[in-house]
Design an enzyme around this catalytic site. Structure first.
Site, PDB file in Angstrom:
ATOM      1  N   LYS A 114      40.456  40.480  44.588  1.00 16.80           N
ATOM      2  CA  LYS A 114      40.625  42.263  43.991  1.00 16.80           C
ATOM      3  C   LYS A 114      40.205  42.256  42.577  1.00 16.80           C
ATOM      4  O   LYS A 114      39.783  41.191  42.086  1.00 16.80           O
ATOM      5  CB  LYS A 114      42.132  42.571  44.529  1.00 16.80           C
ATOM      6  N   TYR A 164      40.821  51.931  53.248  1.00 14.79           N
ATOM      7  CA  TYR A 164      42.804  52.100  53.471  1.00 14.79           C
ATOM      8  C   TYR A 164      42.987  53.865  54.247  1.00 14.79           C
ATOM      9  O   TYR A 164      44.489  53.672  54.197  1.00 14.79           O
ATOM     10  CB  TYR A 164      42.453  51.950  51.863  1.00 14.79           C
ATOM     11  N   ARG A 190      49.755  35.337  45.526  1.00 11.35           N
ATOM     12  CA  ARG A 190      50.033  36.297  44.399  1.00 11.35           C
ATOM     13  C   ARG A 190      51.055  36.205  43.104  1.00 11.35           C
ATOM     14  O   ARG A 190      51.021  36.829  42.904  1.00 11.35           O
ATOM     15  CB  ARG A 190      51.178  37.547  45.481  1.00 11.35           C
ATOM     16  N   ASN A 244      47.152  43.583  42.740  1.00 11.38           N
ATOM     17  CA  ASN A 244      48.305  42.080  42.989  1.00 11.38           C
ATOM     18  C   ASN A 244      47.253  41.422  43.769  1.00 11.38           C
ATOM     19  O   ASN A 244      47.650  40.877  45.081  1.00 11.38           O
ATOM     20  CB  ASN A 244      48.772  42.560  44.651  1.00 11.38           C
ATOM     21  N   HIS A 247      44.015  40.624  49.355  1.00 12.48           N
ATOM     22  CA  HIS A 247      44.007  41.589  50.592  1.00 12.48           C
ATOM     23  C   HIS A 247      44.352  40.332  51.776  1.00 12.48           C
ATOM     24  O   HIS A 247      43.124  39.738  51.289  1.00 12.48           O
ATOM     25  CB  HIS A 247      42.989  42.549  50.254  1.00 12.48           C
ATOM     26  N   GLU A 255      38.075  44.409  59.472  1.00  8.59           N
ATOM     27  CA  GLU A 255      37.482  45.146  58.298  1.00  8.59           C
ATOM     28  C   GLU A 255      36.502  44.046  58.096  1.00  8.59           C
ATOM     29  O   GLU A 255      35.660  44.427  56.889  1.00  8.59           O
ATOM     30  CB  GLU A 255      38.691  44.098  58.020  1.00  8.59           C
TER      31      GLU A 255
END
Ligand code: ADP
Ligand code: MG
Length: 143
Positions: free
Chosen positions: A10, A50, A103, A113, A116, A127
């Site tokens: 991310k 999302y 994480r 965080n 994904h 995805e």
């Protein structure tokens, strides 16, 4: 049963320069990188990705965060990929994540965080298709 999962490093982790260390943790855990790129999500792309969370109070914040800078989507292969990858990344909230998880090491908060990971085989395929074209999935590149 698919052996594929989908991951995103991310924007927070990219900004903090953790891309290399996170990919090392992923490959040392036995995952093979089948497709990868650096990209910056558009609002539309993040909203679609999302969509399942659109009624949640953090949806807007999540979409803005995912668009805030470049991210690194990955298609990963391993036996039991989805469950094993969820174990490797740890709980959504890094404060709850087990020692040695991605994480726990690299995430700053429940919202930002670091990574994904898909939650089912079905979603992994959806995805993967959200980020990678058929040629990218097949390593079939043309110039
Ligand atoms: P996970 O990524 O562990 O599957 P969820 O699917 O529940 O977690 O949530 C998707 C993403 O939304 C999380 O990874 C995190 O970036 C963000 N998020 C989840 N819960 C919260 C929250 N309470 N506040 C802010 N952001 C959140
Ligand atoms: Mg989830």
């Amino acid at each position: 049963m698919s052996n594929l999962t989908f991951a995103i490093i991310k924007p927070d982790a990219v900004k903090n320069n953790y891309v290399g260390q996170i990919i090392t943790m992923i490959t040392e855990a036995g995952f093979k990188v089948k497709a990868m790129k650096m990209t910056r999500m558009s609002q539309d792309s993040a909203k679609g990705f999302y969509e399942v969370h659109k009624e949640r109070p953090f949806y807007g914040e999540l979409v803005d965060f995912m668009c805030s800078g470049p991210c690194v989507p990955l298609m990963l292969e391993k036996e039991n990929a989805v469950a094993d990858f969820r174990k490797l990344i740890g709980a959504t909230d890094p404060a709850q994540a087990d020692e040695g998880t991605i994480r726990k090491r690299y995430a700053g908060s429940k919202a930002e965080n670091a990574v994904h990971g898909s939650d089912s085989d079905e979603n992994a395929l959806i995805e993967i298709a959200h980020f990678f074209s058929r040629d990218e999935r097949l390593n079939n590149y043309t110039n």
